[in-house]
Motif scaffolding. Structure first.
Motif, PDB file in Angstrom:
ATOM      1  N   TYR A   1      70.755  40.127  13.957  1.00  0.00           N
ATOM      2  CA  TYR A   1      70.802  38.634  14.274  1.00  0.00           C
ATOM      3  C   TYR A   1      69.077  38.350  14.414  1.00  0.00           C
ATOM      4  N   LEU A   2      68.488  38.878  15.341  1.00  0.00           N
ATOM      5  CA  LEU A   2      67.437  38.945  15.138  1.00  0.00           C
ATOM      6  C   LEU A   2      66.100  38.866  14.037  1.00  0.00           C
ATOM      7  N   PHE A   3      66.762  39.882  13.382  1.00  0.00           N
ATOM      8  CA  PHE A   3      65.502  40.358  11.934  1.00  0.00           C
ATOM      9  C   PHE A   3      66.155  39.283  10.848  1.00  0.00           C
ATOM     10  N   LYS A   4      67.720  39.457  11.012  1.00  0.00           N
ATOM     11  CA  LYS A   4      68.009  38.166  10.033  1.00  0.00           C
ATOM     12  C   LYS A   4      67.550  36.785   9.795  1.00  0.00           C
ATOM     13  N   SER A   5      67.376  36.935  10.850  1.00  0.00           N
ATOM     14  CA  SER A   5      67.310  34.924  11.269  1.00  0.00           C
ATOM     15  C   SER A   5      65.798  35.073  11.324  1.00  0.00           C
ATOM     16  N   GLY A   6      64.856  35.914  10.835  1.00  0.00           N
ATOM     17  CA  GLY A   6      63.326  35.723  10.949  1.00  0.00           C
ATOM     18  C   GLY A   6      62.531  36.072  12.381  1.00  0.00           C
ATOM     19  N   PHE A   7      63.408  36.041  13.568  1.00  0.00           N
ATOM     20  CA  PHE A   7      62.799  35.851  14.667  1.00  0.00           C
ATOM     21  C   PHE A   7      61.496  36.712  15.074  1.00  0.00           C
ATOM     22  N   LEU A   8      62.518  38.542  14.341  1.00  0.00           N
ATOM     23  CA  LEU A   8      61.973  39.448  14.248  1.00  0.00           C
ATOM     24  C   LEU A   8      61.630  39.832  13.621  1.00  0.00           C
ATOM     25  N   ILE A   9      60.419  40.648  12.732  1.00  0.00           N
ATOM     26  CA  ILE A   9      59.731  41.371  11.516  1.00  0.00           C
ATOM     27  C   ILE A   9      59.231  42.125  11.833  1.00  0.00           C
ATOM     28  N   GLU A  10      59.726  43.298  10.376  1.00  0.00           N
ATOM     29  CA  GLU A  10      59.227  44.805  10.778  1.00  0.00           C
ATOM     30  C   GLU A  10      58.244  45.167   9.734  1.00  0.00           C
ATOM     31  N   GLN A  11      57.693  44.204   8.899  1.00  0.00           N
ATOM     32  CA  GLN A  11      56.159  43.530   8.696  1.00  0.00           C
ATOM     33  C   GLN A  11      55.315  43.585   9.359  1.00  0.00           C
ATOM     34  N   ASP A  12      53.726  44.373   9.293  1.00  0.00           N
ATOM     35  CA  ASP A  12      52.782  43.998   9.539  1.00  0.00           C
ATOM     36  C   ASP A  12      51.839  42.721   9.024  1.00  0.00           C
ATOM     37  N   ASP A  13      51.958  42.900   7.750  1.00  0.00           N
ATOM     38  CA  ASP A  13      51.286  41.942   6.861  1.00  0.00           C
ATOM     39  C   ASP A  13      52.249  40.545   7.096  1.00  0.00           C
ATOM     40  N   GLU A  14      52.364  39.738   7.966  1.00  0.00           N
ATOM     41  CA  GLU A  14      53.201  38.312   7.962  1.00  0.00           C
ATOM     42  C   GLU A  14      52.966  37.869   6.998  1.00  0.00           C
ATOM     43  N   LEU A  15      51.348  36.841   6.236  1.00  0.00           N
ATOM     44  CA  LEU A  15      51.158  36.011   5.078  1.00  0.00           C
ATOM     45  C   LEU A  15      51.849  37.239   4.394  1.00  0.00           C
ATOM     46  N   ALA A  16      51.200  37.864   3.287  1.00  0.00           N
ATOM     47  CA  ALA A  16      51.719  38.635   2.660  1.00  0.00           C
ATOM     48  C   ALA A  16      53.192  38.591   2.700  1.00  0.00           C
ATOM     49  N   LEU A  17      54.369  38.285   3.434  1.00  0.00           N
ATOM     50  CA  LEU A  17      55.747  38.396   3.107  1.00  0.00           C
ATOM     51  C   LEU A  17      55.767  36.692   2.854  1.00  0.00           C
ATOM     52  N   LEU A  18      55.036  35.674   3.817  1.00  0.00           N
ATOM     53  CA  LEU A  18      55.138  34.582   3.291  1.00  0.00           C
ATOM     54  C   LEU A  18      54.623  34.449   2.338  1.00  0.00           C
ATOM     55  N   LYS A  19      53.864  34.310   1.963  1.00  0.00           N
ATOM     56  CA  LYS A  19      53.532  34.136  -0.240  1.00  0.00           C
ATOM     57  C   LYS A  19      54.556  34.917  -0.583  1.00  0.00           C
ATOM     58  N   ASN A  20      54.906  35.895  -0.605  1.00  0.00           N
ATOM     59  CA  ASN A  20      56.230  36.302  -1.252  1.00  0.00           C
ATOM     60  C   ASN A  20      56.851  36.014  -1.280  1.00  0.00           C
ATOM     61  N   GLU A  21      57.192  35.319  -0.043  1.00  0.00           N
ATOM     62  CA  GLU A  21      58.745  34.594  -0.466  1.00  0.00           C
ATOM     63  C   GLU A  21      58.523  33.202  -0.411  1.00  0.00           C
ATOM     64  N   HIS A  22      57.456  32.640  -0.497  1.00  0.00           N
ATOM     65  CA  HIS A  22      57.156  31.759  -1.760  1.00  0.00           C
ATOM     66  C   HIS A  22      57.105  31.876  -2.719  1.00  0.00           C
TER      67      HIS A  22
END
Length: 381
Positions: A44-65
């Motif tokens: 649940y926590l991973f699905k909601s984005g409360f926990l993430i596996e990727q170290d580079d969170e900024l890259a994750l946010l850029k990709n989502e955007h």
């Protein structure tokens, strides 16, 4: 009967996401004892984005955007059938234009523009929002016939379409229910809290007659008539939250699959400290009574506003085109014009500026402790 509380809960925040959880789970996360968290809870926590596996969170946010605002198969179109309104809420930012409505020429231009959208191979779905002013002032005579034609065009092109009305609900009558059912429409309906408070704000124009009973009746009629969904937006100030049980009593019998709650502070008011804590109790109270509830726009991770999307436009009753619905619809803020051929002639400088704005690429956000420090203990230091 209204349930009173959710025992032993904590609200946790990470990276602009709210998650309600047990106090025990909260403590495990704070202590970083992830091995003690069950697989179901982790999922649940991973699905909601409360926990993430990727170290580079900024890259994750850029990709989502990039995926969210680019061409992704859905076109977001908003129509303003009128900028007039039958109410005069004191906090409304719009300059109402009396007797404004869609004429036949603009209706045909809109229909041509919608047809050009539905002809695109990269568009599979049209989200059509009706905003205003009050969009239902001329619903049966002008708006429904246009929306019916749009629905037929979507069916001809084998494309999906969804109709969503942002309305004060006072113009909805029993004769309209079958028309909304035909469109399979959903709604955002606003109230200003409990009856006395609401009626002091949402009164019929130039009268002292309040609208609360009418709105609550309409919500019940819609929910009982077909498989719709109503986002009940509660505009609140420092007083409203103290009387929220009165609102719950008036909607307690509605099928929870057909209604959700959104709490939105009236932006011209300032919260008092004790009221800031009260909102948690209010959210809690709605949830233990079975209502889905949202607060602010924290569910929208990848972009802050749909005006930043490429495939998005707002067309007014007179053919003026905008990107943002959170500002007044004036000539000065206009960003395009709907032309005779059904195409939009954009102000390219305004459009480029709008689309170039991002929600993550500035030093203030990148240096935020919520991003730079992945450890709860580090953040507490």
């Amino acid at each position: 009967e209204i349930s009173a509380c959710l025992v032993g809960s904590e609200m946790c925040i990470r990276d602009s996401i709210y998650s309600f959880m047990s106090a025990e789970l909260y403590e495990l996360i704070q202590a970083e004892e992830y091995d003690k968290i069950s697989d179901r809870q982790k999922k649940y926590l991973f699905k909601s984005g409360f926990l993430i596996e990727q170290d580079d969170e900024l890259a994750l946010l850029k990709n989502e955007h990039s995926k969210a605002v680019g061409i992704n198969g859905t076109y977001e179109l908003t129509l303003l059938p009128s900028l007039d309104c039958n109410l005069r809420c004191w906090y409304c930012f719009e300059k109402h234009i009396k007797n404004s409505h869609l004429n036949v020429i603009t209706q045909n231009l809109i229909l041509n523009y919608v047809d050009s959208i539905l002809c695109r191979d990269d568009i599979k779905f049209l989200n059509l929002e009706l905003f205003g002013g009050e969009p239902l002032l001329y619903f049966k005579k002008e708006l429904y016939p246009l929306l019916k034609q749009i629905k037929c065009k979507a069916e001809e092109h084998n494309k999906g379409v969804h109709f969503f009305f942002v309305t004060n609900a006072t113009c909805i009558h029993s004769e309209h229910l079958s028309l909304f059912e035909d469109l399979h429409a959903s709604f955002q309906i606003s109230i200003d809290g409990y009856k006395e408070k609401h009626n002091s704000i949402k009164r019929y124009f130039n009268t002292s007659e309040g609208t609360y009973d009418k709105v609550i009746e309409v919500i019940h009629q819609l929910a009982n008539n077909y498989d719709t969904y109503i986002n009940l937006r509660i505009n609140y100030d420092n007083d409203t939250l103290n009387h929220i049980e009165e609102v719950i009593k008036d909607i307690i019998d509605i099928d929870r699959r057909k209604i959700g709650i959104h709490m939105e502070r009236v932006w011209q008011t300032s919260p008092e400290k004790e009221v800031s804590y009260k909102i948690k109790d209010v959210l809690n109270l709605f949830m233990v009574n079975g209502f889905a509830v949202s607060y602010m726009n924290l569910a929208r991770r990848s972009y802050s506003c749909k005006s930043g999307k490429v495939d998005q436009a707002i067309i007014s009753y007179n053919g003026d085109v905008y990107k943002c619905s959170g500002r007044d619809f004036t000539n000065e803020l206009r960003e395009g014009v709907l032309q005779d051929n059904g195409c939009i002639k954009w102000d390219n400088l305004k459009l480029e500026k709008r689309l170039s704005q991002t929600t993550y690429d500035n030093e203030y956000c990148i240096s935020c402790l919520l991003y730079t420090s992945p450890s709860p203990r580090d953040r507490q230091k």
